[in-house]
Design a protein around this motif. Structure first.
Motif, PDB file in Angstrom:
ATOM      1  N   GLY A 248     -16.982 -14.514  11.182  1.00 30.24           N
ATOM      2  CA  GLY A 248     -16.635 -13.943   9.968  1.00 30.24           C
ATOM      3  C   GLY A 248     -15.276 -13.132   9.995  1.00 30.24           C
ATOM      4  O   GLY A 248     -14.705 -12.750   9.106  1.00 30.24           O
ATOM      5  N   SER A 249     -14.757 -13.038  11.173  1.00 31.01           N
ATOM      6  CA  SER A 249     -13.702 -12.107  11.522  1.00 31.01           C
ATOM      7  C   SER A 249     -12.440 -12.644  10.945  1.00 31.01           C
ATOM      8  O   SER A 249     -11.649 -11.961  10.437  1.00 31.01           O
ATOM      9  CB  SER A 249     -13.278 -11.650  12.865  1.00 31.01           C
ATOM     10  OG  SER A 249     -13.274 -12.697  13.810  1.00 31.01           O
TER      11      SER A 249
ATOM     12  N   PHE B  38      -0.914  -6.634  13.685  1.00 30.68           N
ATOM     13  CA  PHE B  38      -2.461  -5.986  14.041  1.00 30.68           C
ATOM     14  C   PHE B  38      -3.223  -7.420  13.819  1.00 30.68           C
ATOM     15  O   PHE B  38      -2.705  -8.239  12.864  1.00 30.68           O
ATOM     16  CB  PHE B  38      -2.854  -4.940  13.291  1.00 30.68           C
ATOM     17  CG  PHE B  38      -3.184  -4.981  11.942  1.00 30.68           C
ATOM     18  CD1 PHE B  38      -4.253  -5.230  11.439  1.00 30.68           C
ATOM     19  CD2 PHE B  38      -2.182  -4.992  11.002  1.00 30.68           C
ATOM     20  CE1 PHE B  38      -4.467  -5.437   9.855  1.00 30.68           C
ATOM     21  CE2 PHE B  38      -2.194  -4.871   9.499  1.00 30.68           C
ATOM     22  CZ  PHE B  38      -3.434  -5.321   9.219  1.00 30.68           C
ATOM     23  N   THR B  39      -4.172  -7.703  14.419  1.00 30.35           N
ATOM     24  CA  THR B  39      -4.937  -8.787  14.426  1.00 30.35           C
ATOM     25  C   THR B  39      -6.319  -8.553  13.623  1.00 30.35           C
ATOM     26  O   THR B  39      -7.315  -7.606  14.071  1.00 30.35           O
ATOM     27  CB  THR B  39      -5.062  -9.459  15.791  1.00 30.35           C
ATOM     28  OG1 THR B  39      -3.893  -9.742  16.036  1.00 30.35           O
ATOM     29  CG2 THR B  39      -5.792 -10.865  15.751  1.00 30.35           C
ATOM     30  N   VAL B  40      -6.882  -9.537  12.840  1.00 32.33           N
ATOM     31  CA  VAL B  40      -8.105  -9.518  12.554  1.00 32.33           C
ATOM     32  C   VAL B  40      -8.748 -10.996  12.648  1.00 32.33           C
ATOM     33  O   VAL B  40      -8.117 -11.798  11.957  1.00 32.33           O
ATOM     34  CB  VAL B  40      -8.369  -8.980  10.903  1.00 32.33           C
ATOM     35  CG1 VAL B  40      -9.747  -9.298  10.461  1.00 32.33           C
ATOM     36  CG2 VAL B  40      -7.485  -7.686  10.641  1.00 32.33           C
ATOM     37  N   GLY B  41      -9.529 -11.021  13.567  1.00 29.27           N
ATOM     38  CA  GLY B  41     -10.118 -12.547  13.828  1.00 29.27           C
ATOM     39  C   GLY B  41      -8.747 -13.218  14.442  1.00 29.27           C
ATOM     40  O   GLY B  41      -8.191 -12.832  15.485  1.00 29.27           O
ATOM     41  N   ASN B  42      -8.655 -14.389  13.991  1.00 27.75           N
ATOM     42  CA  ASN B  42      -7.429 -15.292  14.455  1.00 27.75           C
ATOM     43  C   ASN B  42      -6.212 -14.909  13.600  1.00 27.75           C
ATOM     44  O   ASN B  42      -5.111 -15.810  13.571  1.00 27.75           O
ATOM     45  CB  ASN B  42      -7.755 -16.693  14.462  1.00 27.75           C
ATOM     46  CG  ASN B  42      -8.291 -17.157  15.878  1.00 27.75           C
ATOM     47  OD1 ASN B  42      -8.936 -16.399  16.388  1.00 27.75           O
ATOM     48  ND2 ASN B  42      -7.965 -18.283  16.527  1.00 27.75           N
ATOM     49  N   VAL B  43      -6.119 -14.018  12.648  1.00 33.28           N
ATOM     50  CA  VAL B  43      -5.072 -13.933  11.860  1.00 33.28           C
ATOM     51  C   VAL B  43      -4.215 -12.878  12.141  1.00 33.28           C
ATOM     52  O   VAL B  43      -4.973 -11.481  12.176  1.00 33.28           O
ATOM     53  CB  VAL B  43      -5.443 -13.685  10.123  1.00 33.28           C
ATOM     54  CG1 VAL B  43      -4.314 -13.166   9.379  1.00 33.28           C
ATOM     55  CG2 VAL B  43      -6.696 -14.590   9.825  1.00 33.28           C
TER      56      VAL B  43
END
Length: 150
Positions: free
Chosen positions: A16-17, A55-60
């Motif tokens: 879900g990240s 900054f990163t959230v999951g693969n984004v």
């Protein structure tokens, strides 16, 4: 894309990240495009927080700059890719509270949220544009300059 990068990409979709990263990118009205190594680049992020340039959230990976500038910094992209791997290792969203605890620990120890943050250290402090650590040995907060009082 290597098998490990593909596995990370799948893990971050399933945990879900990456979906949270895409939701954040959509809410912030960024443009999202495919990046290297299975990453997605969300550019022109304008919200005030977090203060980081990327900054990163999951693969984004969310960048304040345009996509061409984001792609032209492979060192920073590598740093952010390591954070993407950390999301996978932490099974997704548990990474966020763990990261904030590590940032608070670092802030207490060094006076900044990155220098003693285990996640930032493993991602590469210099690659992320962070200062070198100045960790105290006594655990009593930031190191104060020594005084020579006579």
């Amino acid at each position: 894309m290597t098998p490990g990068q593909r596995l990370r990409q799948i893990a971050n979709v399933l945990n879900g990240s990456t979906l949270l990263g895409l939701l954040l990118a959509a809410c912030a009205r960024t443009s999202v495009s495919p990046g290297p190594h299975g990453l997605l680049i969300a550019s022109r992020y304008r919200w005030r927080l977090p203060l980081a340039g990327a900054f990163t959230v999951g693969n984004v990976v969310l960048f304040r700059t345009g996509p061409e500038v984001a792609r032209s910094n492979p060192v920073l992209l590598c740093h952010e890719e390591r954070h993407s791997t950390q999301y996978a290792w932490c099974l997704g969203l548990p990474f966020l509270p763990l990261y904030f605890i590590a940032a608070a620990w670092s802030l207490w120890r060094t006076g900044n949220p990155a220098s003693a943050n285990i996640f930032e250290r493993h991602a590469g402090l210099q690659a992320g544009g962070y200062p070198d650590p100045q960790v105290t040995t006594g655990g009593t907060g930031p190191t104060a300059p020594e005084r020579n009082e006579a």
